[in-house]
Design an enzyme around this catalytic site. Sequence first.
Site, PDB file in Angstrom:
ATOM      1  N   THR A  96     -46.830  -0.081 -25.683  1.00  0.00           N
ATOM      2  CA  THR A  96     -47.175  -1.432 -26.114  1.00  0.00           C
ATOM      3  C   THR A  96     -48.663  -1.709 -25.988  1.00  0.00           C
ATOM      4  O   THR A  96     -49.282  -2.304 -26.881  1.00  0.00           O
ATOM      5  CB  THR A  96     -46.372  -2.459 -25.300  1.00  0.00           C
ATOM      6  OG1 THR A  96     -44.980  -2.303 -25.595  1.00  0.00           O
ATOM      7  CG2 THR A  96     -46.802  -3.879 -25.621  1.00  0.00           C
ATOM      8  N   HIS A 108     -36.123  -3.656 -26.015  1.00  0.00           N
ATOM      9  CA  HIS A 108     -36.552  -2.782 -24.926  1.00  0.00           C
ATOM     10  C   HIS A 108     -35.353  -2.595 -24.005  1.00  0.00           C
ATOM     11  O   HIS A 108     -34.572  -3.521 -23.796  1.00  0.00           O
ATOM     12  CB  HIS A 108     -37.719  -3.427 -24.163  1.00  0.00           C
ATOM     13  CG  HIS A 108     -38.416  -2.500 -23.208  1.00  0.00           C
ATOM     14  ND1 HIS A 108     -37.803  -1.949 -22.093  1.00  0.00           N
ATOM     15  CD2 HIS A 108     -39.693  -2.025 -23.199  1.00  0.00           C
ATOM     16  CE1 HIS A 108     -38.652  -1.186 -21.458  1.00  0.00           C
ATOM     17  NE2 HIS A 108     -39.815  -1.216 -22.109  1.00  0.00           N
ATOM     18  N   ASP A 160     -45.414  -2.659 -32.359  1.00  0.00           N
ATOM     19  CA  ASP A 160     -46.439  -2.154 -31.442  1.00  0.00           C
ATOM     20  C   ASP A 160     -46.468  -0.635 -31.436  1.00  0.00           C
ATOM     21  O   ASP A 160     -47.507  -0.006 -31.399  1.00  0.00           O
ATOM     22  CB  ASP A 160     -46.227  -2.699 -30.021  1.00  0.00           C
ATOM     23  CG  ASP A 160     -44.860  -2.353 -29.439  1.00  0.00           C
ATOM     24  OD1 ASP A 160     -43.976  -1.863 -30.175  1.00  0.00           O
ATOM     25  OD2 ASP A 160     -44.656  -2.583 -28.226  1.00  0.00           O
ATOM     26  N   HIS A 161     -45.277  -0.029 -31.529  1.00  0.00           N
ATOM     27  CA  HIS A 161     -45.144   1.425 -31.587  1.00  0.00           C
ATOM     28  C   HIS A 161     -43.714   1.727 -31.986  1.00  0.00           C
ATOM     29  O   HIS A 161     -42.902   0.820 -32.192  1.00  0.00           O
ATOM     30  CB  HIS A 161     -45.479   2.078 -30.231  1.00  0.00           C
ATOM     31  CG  HIS A 161     -44.638   1.587 -29.098  1.00  0.00           C
ATOM     32  ND1 HIS A 161     -43.389   2.090 -28.801  1.00  0.00           N
ATOM     33  CD2 HIS A 161     -44.859   0.619 -28.170  1.00  0.00           C
ATOM     34  CE1 HIS A 161     -42.891   1.467 -27.758  1.00  0.00           C
ATOM     35  NE2 HIS A 161     -43.763   0.556 -27.351  1.00  0.00           N
TER      36      HIS A 161
END
Length: 648
Positions: free
Chosen positions: A326, A457, A508-509
């Site tokens: 992140t 997450h 973010d990724h």
Amino acid sequence: MNQIFKSRYSILLGFIAYFILFSFIIRSILFVSAAQKAEFTFLEVIRFYFVGLFFDLGTGLILSAFYALYLLIIPNRFYHKRWNRMICLSSFFIFLIITLFSFFAELTFWQEFESRFNFIAVDYLIYTYEVIHNINESYPLPLLIGGMLLIAIGVTYVFHKLKIFNTSFTSQTRFKTRLVYSSLIIIPAILFSLIVKNSWAEQGNNRYTNELSKSGIYSFFAAFKNNELNYHDFYSLIGNKDAFTLVKKELTESNTTFKNDSLSILRNIKGTDSVYKPNVIMITVESLSADFLAHYGNTQHITPRLDTFANNSVFFSNMYATGTRTVRGMEALTLGIPPTPGSSIVRRMDNEHLFTVGHVFKEKGYVNTFFYGGDGYFDNMNHFFGNNGYNIVDRGRKLLNENYDGTRMLIPDNDVTFENAWGICDGDIFNVVIKDADQKYKKGQLFNNFIMTTSNHRPYTFPNNKIDMASGTREGAVKYTDYAIGQFIDQIKNKPWFKNTVIIIVADHCASSAGKNEIDISKYQIPCMILNLKNTEKMNISKMTSQIDLFPTLWSLLGWDYTSEFYGKNVLDKKYESRVFLGTYQKLVYMKGDSLVILSPQRKVDTYLYNKAKNEQKPFVLPKAIINQGIANYQTAFDLFKDGKLRY
């Protein structure tokens, strides 16, 4: 040599044997897991078991070195005392628990990252609250702790049945003999820790083989020791002036004027006569891989709203994240800079008052705010954003005694309907953003919001009765995040400020960075879209682009004049040539077209041709000019930050 097994060193040797055996078991489990995703030759299997044995033995010696020193110095008359037995047995059992926990942690870490311990594990050790709660919500922690205790008791029982404890505590080992035995443990342990590098395990192109060759505990301490790398000490270099010349040439656009400084990329970007200043809300989605969307071939129907938005937006369909965490995404989306070696700049010292995206917005009269549903202390986010022109809204447990350039507001309990270890659910953070936007609109303030989501997450939990998938799965979390974003946009369509507000949705990724290659390019591809952009037709930008290109492209569409110290470019400019920057903590990647340059420590340079359709990268000798261009970008980015030239 047999005498050492009948001496007071029997417990120490037994512990090393236990450590090597359990390391072998863990390596075999990880091998079975990796074999489902990659092929191994017979020689590769032999290599990672033998190299792994070498690392396990060295790690076992290091773990035993202090006990070997204790065995050397304590006289026999004290060693046979009851209090010494209690000390030795207690220490033995504690070390069993520590190593067993490490073995369990390796399995869970591999499940998430398909890697031995690295910088991420070091980072997670610092943030114990989030990590412990994350483990507790993801796994049956009482059962796992109970299981580790039972295994430790079982190992202790085996030692007892083999009379290892009795042999140790009844032996009469003379000092000269102890000096020899301890030296055989301590000296190799010291040499191993000083000489052996974790990178010795990385000898082939099969990433899984390299990771399986390592020892988890040794990898952890190697990562801790090498948390930041000096580019000039470890990577290939070219002359500074040549490096900046190459970068400036690459950054030159049709509306660019550079300042008169040969060792800088500071430049003016000329806009148009038609200037548009909308509010900007950027939703940075946790771990949103491109392949979750139907646009990229996914058939699970877990992103129906995002797929619809993508088809009706300025859609960057071939964008790549700069990293795998992140904070790397935050770095790219605020600083517009390639990923320099070591930790993200977000987490480094001296990262205040940098030339950020927020600085450009502030110059235009905007109020910048960073919204995070967790505690912004994690990963140094509050310090970074708070000292780079952003106000902070987060779910911290308390106000810290740190002064920021902006303000900090805690999200109150009455605004929270669901929360897990990583923060409040995405729906809740979006409601907080709406309240804040309403207030700013009433005050006549333009706003630029950076929202960091958390629901996608691990442990992937979210509110009940929102979607038709179970909580606790990655796919369910993706679908919930998609639902929450859709609900957010549906809600704000009726707000008076919506017609003058641009929505950006970007990852973010990716969800996973591991693959069959050392740097798996496909594991960096992310979706990005700009919605509600006035006077702009929907378009699909299929050119290969980087996260760092997002805002220069947006500002071009808005017609803005601004000063830039970003490495990002306007991808719609006629001079734009596709290139992206990717990186891990040590590997730095520059890809232009299908030409791939990977820079590594020890000044290593590897070059490949990348076939996107087959996701293959084959070794290939590239022109020196492309290699130097990659070096120039990373070398100058490192220098500008370390020399303080990224400050405004």
